[in-house]
Design a protein around this motif. Sequence first.
Motif, short mmCIF file in Angstrom:
data_model
loop_
_atom_site.label_atom_id
_atom_site.label_comp_id
_atom_site.label_asym_id
_atom_site.label_seq_id
_atom_site.Cartn_x
_atom_site.Cartn_y
_atom_site.Cartn_z
N GLY A 78 -11.65 14.93 9.44
CA GLY A 78 -11.20 14.70 8.07
C GLY A 78 -10.86 15.94 7.28
O GLY A 78 -10.10 15.88 6.32
N ARG A 138 -16.42 13.45 5.70
CA ARG A 138 -15.14 12.75 5.61
C ARG A 138 -14.73 12.11 6.95
O ARG A 138 -13.62 11.60 7.07
N ALA A 173 -14.29 9.78 10.37
CA ALA A 173 -14.10 8.35 10.64
C ALA A 173 -13.75 8.18 12.11
O ALA A 173 -13.24 9.10 12.75
N GLU A 179 -10.11 3.32 13.21
CA GLU A 179 -10.70 2.61 12.10
C GLU A 179 -9.72 2.52 10.92
O GLU A 179 -8.85 3.37 10.75
N GLN A 180 -9.90 1.47 10.12
CA GLN A 180 -9.10 1.33 8.91
C GLN A 180 -9.67 2.25 7.83
O GLN A 180 -10.88 2.40 7.69
N ARG A 181 -8.78 2.88 7.06
CA ARG A 181 -9.26 3.73 5.98
C ARG A 181 -9.64 2.87 4.77
O ARG A 181 -10.36 1.89 4.90
N ARG A 182 -9.19 3.19 3.61
CA ARG A 182 -9.65 2.52 2.39
C ARG A 182 -9.10 1.11 2.26
O ARG A 182 -9.79 0.21 1.78
N ASP A 193 -3.24 1.52 4.16
CA ASP A 193 -3.36 2.86 4.72
C ASP A 193 -3.26 2.80 6.23
O ASP A 193 -3.74 1.85 6.86
N ARG A 203 -4.20 3.53 10.09
CA ARG A 203 -5.50 3.68 10.75
C ARG A 203 -5.72 5.14 11.14
O ARG A 203 -4.77 5.90 11.31
N VAL A 204 -6.98 5.49 11.31
CA VAL A 204 -7.33 6.86 11.69
C VAL A 204 -6.73 7.18 13.04
O VAL A 204 -6.89 6.42 14.00
N ASP A 237 -4.89 13.24 13.29
CA ASP A 237 -5.10 13.48 11.87
C ASP A 237 -5.65 14.88 11.58
O ASP A 237 -5.39 15.44 10.52
#
Length: 509
Positions: free
Chosen positions: A7, A30, A32, A36-39, A43, A45-46, A50
């Motif tokens: 992150g 930070r 993840a 995974e789905q962020r907020r 958004d 996905r991770v 990133d």
Amino acid sequence: MAGIAHGRVDLDALRWDAGTRTVQLVDFERSAGIGEQRRSADDPRVDVRDDVWDAGLALWRTVHPHTGRGAPDLSVDGGALSTLLDGVFVNPPDFRPTPADLLTRLHEPTDVPVLAPGSALVPGVEAYKNLLRRKRERVAAQAEQDAPARSWLPWRRTPKSEVDEQPVFVRCPVCLDSYPRPLPDDELWRHEDGEFVKDDSSSFDPQKRHFRSLSAYRRCPNPSDDVAEHFLPATYYDHGPPLVVALIGRPSAGKTHLLAAMLREVVDRGGLTPYGLTATALDLHRHDRYRKQVLEAAERGERLPGTPEGLTDPAEILLISGPGGSRPLVFFDVAGEDLQAVGDARLARFLIGTGALVFVHGLEPAAERVGNQAFEMSLARLRAVPEFERLPAATVATKADRLRYLPPIDHWLRHRNAAHASVDPVLLHVESSSAFAFLHGRGDHAALAPFSVFDRCTLHFVSASGSEAEPGEERFARGFEPVRVLEPLVAILAMAGMIGGEPAGRVGT
């Protein structure tokens, strides 16, 4: 390798140890999990890429002053870092190099070890590496002998010129007799009320006949006449060579739950779709029976009964289709008592037609140090198969949830059935090394026997149910929640050539 996006990989999150000359990455507030789905659902996905932008900035700042998170001017100093950081500062992340790509550019290893230096499992990892090296030397020496092509291998494609000259022989998975195609009996049979009756409906329309054949059967010629009359799906031999997968393990090793969990992922959840494969039922009546008796019970969280002794029929027959064509996939789940039996060889003769093997070793809280007779007897009987050591094999340490807090099991159970766009031979190699080291350290040497026997073999940590049922209870308190059950099957399909591509060709080597 941990499946985590940090992150914010910047210099403030790095700690330099001058004594060991290593860098530690800290501050995971930070972080993840990959995928995974962020907020919110809007958004992305991770993604594994990133962190690449921030890592590129950290590299840049070791040479040039730079503030903020904007992309630097790579033309500075004549573009000395432009090759190293090519593509790092682009959007969307899909177009950036992966962390492994960046490490390769830095001439750093991408085979990240799971075990820390000084771990008690390090001797097992070294034993794995030494054994793997000897296997590779053995395979290379065999290849140099220029042995003739092995047409019996189920995944070998016979050149058209040879097909034109020789009859095509097929092997029945029930009676294990081989005979030439086409079958002498072309009559269709229906399955009604548990019995087979001849389909006497006449139709000259080929499409109608083909439609009827999808749920019909043909009688096996059974030339040896050493088993009762039996039938195969009418389209069983209309596809590529069948791949027969045998599950091998002692009683209560967890074979039945493992197979149910695998088939649930494949059939109900499209688990093979990311690899370019689809799965449908080939034997419709058998599949309907398996769904009602096994899969629906598993979905209800019920503990499944053990496989009955004396069972010699396949548990399930699917049709796997992909870019390379379609092939039947046949699963045998035979009682552990029958696999261990010394006297009656008929109970385990399905091994004659096996094209791949899954050795199931149930992890107990205390290590098993008395050998594994199911493994031993099966390996001994496989000597009847020419060059059986070339068959794809996987060893599955199941019931891993019992030891979920022990390293390295804790690491692998966090990777819960992660689907990838392609097979990752490096990840499979690292998991195999971890599983081998763990079993080696516990003294479960009988479970490691298949790895030394087969040219291509992977090892896996699996929980077929996700938890244990309480003593005397017939249900799993947390329901049926398998973990990592698809990885062994994906490895088998890659080694058998049903998943194509260069990475798949390196699995288990």
